[in-house]
Design an enzyme around this catalytic site. Sequence first.
Site, PDB file in Angstrom:
ATOM      1  N   TYR A 351       0.848  -1.201   0.000  1.00  0.00           N
ATOM      2  CA  TYR A 351       0.000   0.000   0.000  1.00  0.00           C
ATOM      3  C   TYR A 351       0.876   1.241   0.000  1.00  0.00           C
ATOM      4  O   TYR A 351       1.785   1.363   0.823  1.00  0.00           O
ATOM      5  CB  TYR A 351      -0.888   0.041   1.248  1.00  0.00           C
ATOM      6  CG  TYR A 351      -1.969  -1.020   1.315  1.00  0.00           C
ATOM      7  CD1 TYR A 351      -2.202  -1.896   0.250  1.00  0.00           C
ATOM      8  CD2 TYR A 351      -2.758  -1.139   2.445  1.00  0.00           C
ATOM      9  CE1 TYR A 351      -3.192  -2.850   0.327  1.00  0.00           C
ATOM     10  CE2 TYR A 351      -3.755  -2.099   2.527  1.00  0.00           C
ATOM     11  CZ  TYR A 351      -3.968  -2.963   1.473  1.00  0.00           C
ATOM     12  OH  TYR A 351      -4.936  -3.900   1.554  1.00  0.00           O
ATOM     13  N   GLU A 426     -22.532   4.625  18.675  1.00  0.00           N
ATOM     14  CA  GLU A 426     -23.380   4.756  17.473  1.00  0.00           C
ATOM     15  C   GLU A 426     -23.938   6.169  17.298  1.00  0.00           C
ATOM     16  O   GLU A 426     -24.373   6.525  16.203  1.00  0.00           O
ATOM     17  CB  GLU A 426     -24.522   3.733  17.538  1.00  0.00           C
ATOM     18  CG  GLU A 426     -24.035   2.297  17.373  1.00  0.00           C
ATOM     19  CD  GLU A 426     -25.134   1.280  17.618  1.00  0.00           C
ATOM     20  OE1 GLU A 426     -26.064   1.574  18.403  1.00  0.00           O
ATOM     21  OE2 GLU A 426     -25.063   0.182  17.030  1.00  0.00           O
TER      22      GLU A 426
END
Length: 447
Positions: A351, A426
Amino acid sequence: MHKPLSAISLATGLLFSGLTFVSSAQAQALDAAGLQTIDAAINGVAAKMVSWRRDIHAHPELSGQEVRTAKLVADHLKRLGMEVQTHVGGTGVVGTLRGGLPGKVVALRADMDALPVPENTGLPFASKVKSTYLGKEVPVMHACGHDAHVAMLMGAAEALAGMKATLPGTIKFIFQPAEEGAPVEPDATGKVPSFGAKAMVEEGALKDVQAIYGLHITANLPSGVVGYRSGPLMAGSDSLKIVVEGRGGHGSSPWNAVDPVVAASQVVLGLQTVVSRQLNISQEPAVITIGSIQGGTRYNIIPDNVELLGTLRTFDEGMRQDALKRITTTAEAIAMSSGAKAKVVFGPVAYPVTTNPAELTAASLPALKLAVGGKAMIIPKVSGSEDFSEFQKVVPGFFYFLGAPPKGVEFSKAPSNHSPLFDIDEDQLPVGARTLAALAVDFLQRK
Ligand code: NI
């Protein structure tokens, strides 16, 4: 983010960097009224994002196996009236939203894959999934938060689809497979077919795209805070395999053999001098880690060969190429000095450095800061890596982190990405979705 070393070490860095909240004084294309429109739309899908995230979390899929997740995404984008391409670079999905007004093309990206990690969070929707990876049965968990990435981008897609008539340009929603690594074993030369972001690019996912944005959720930044930096943000990552070939024999008479165990030991130590003695680390830092040594069967037998596995992390493409050459030379020369031979192979992970171009960063920051009420801070470099860098090789791309430690947990103590205990808050899903939507609209509106 991918691979063991990529568990991000933001918390440590933060202790030293301090919180630098910055105001959004610069002029921006996206204004407060525009953000209000986005906000209202995002709030409308906030509850859905939570249920998508829980559903995806309970059904995690390993790199290259994201069939269920991809279908969930594709069905959603089709319902929103988008043009949808599936099987892009494997299981990747691309949704295209054409605005009612002519303009530029911008892309937003989420990665979809989970990890071979046994979930230990005790959440009611915790994963019980097992799958097969590289021939072995493994437990599977969304231990890097890619479930949240998918849910946030699905939310942003729904919000932006509702604003279609007034959008000046096109938004592409890129749902990427296999960010965490290659879905198949490398061949003898260390190579695998293209996967992840690279495969999507090769199959035209960025055609006509002028800029791309992506984020990573982390439990190791304060809640609702965006962490970013201009220039190199995350390391380039290269995996490597070195086979030291000697000649086996009896442990009692090494002069009749070529001992690859001693040669491999010298190679391990010698490789540490590549960073400490050969690279100019005043320019950028670098890391070489050998994580595996395999060789031999018994205390008194000199084996034929020893295999080393490791990783190189760099923050500059020139230094990366230089380090790759020096690793090979160092290993080969050390082995040769004892009559052994070192065969060095790089891959399958390769990468590039995740680098935020200065111009796009500066242009995008006002809208990003507006979207998070100024809760943005410059963070230290991260030695983990990201194949978002493959998109950045093709078009200017901006990548950032969003802090979402679980409620009641101090961010510096929260289990990090790739941990069996990794969890998020969340309540930050709408914040992430808002930043993505704001960056896309701002890019389209900006002159
Ligand atoms: Ni990740």
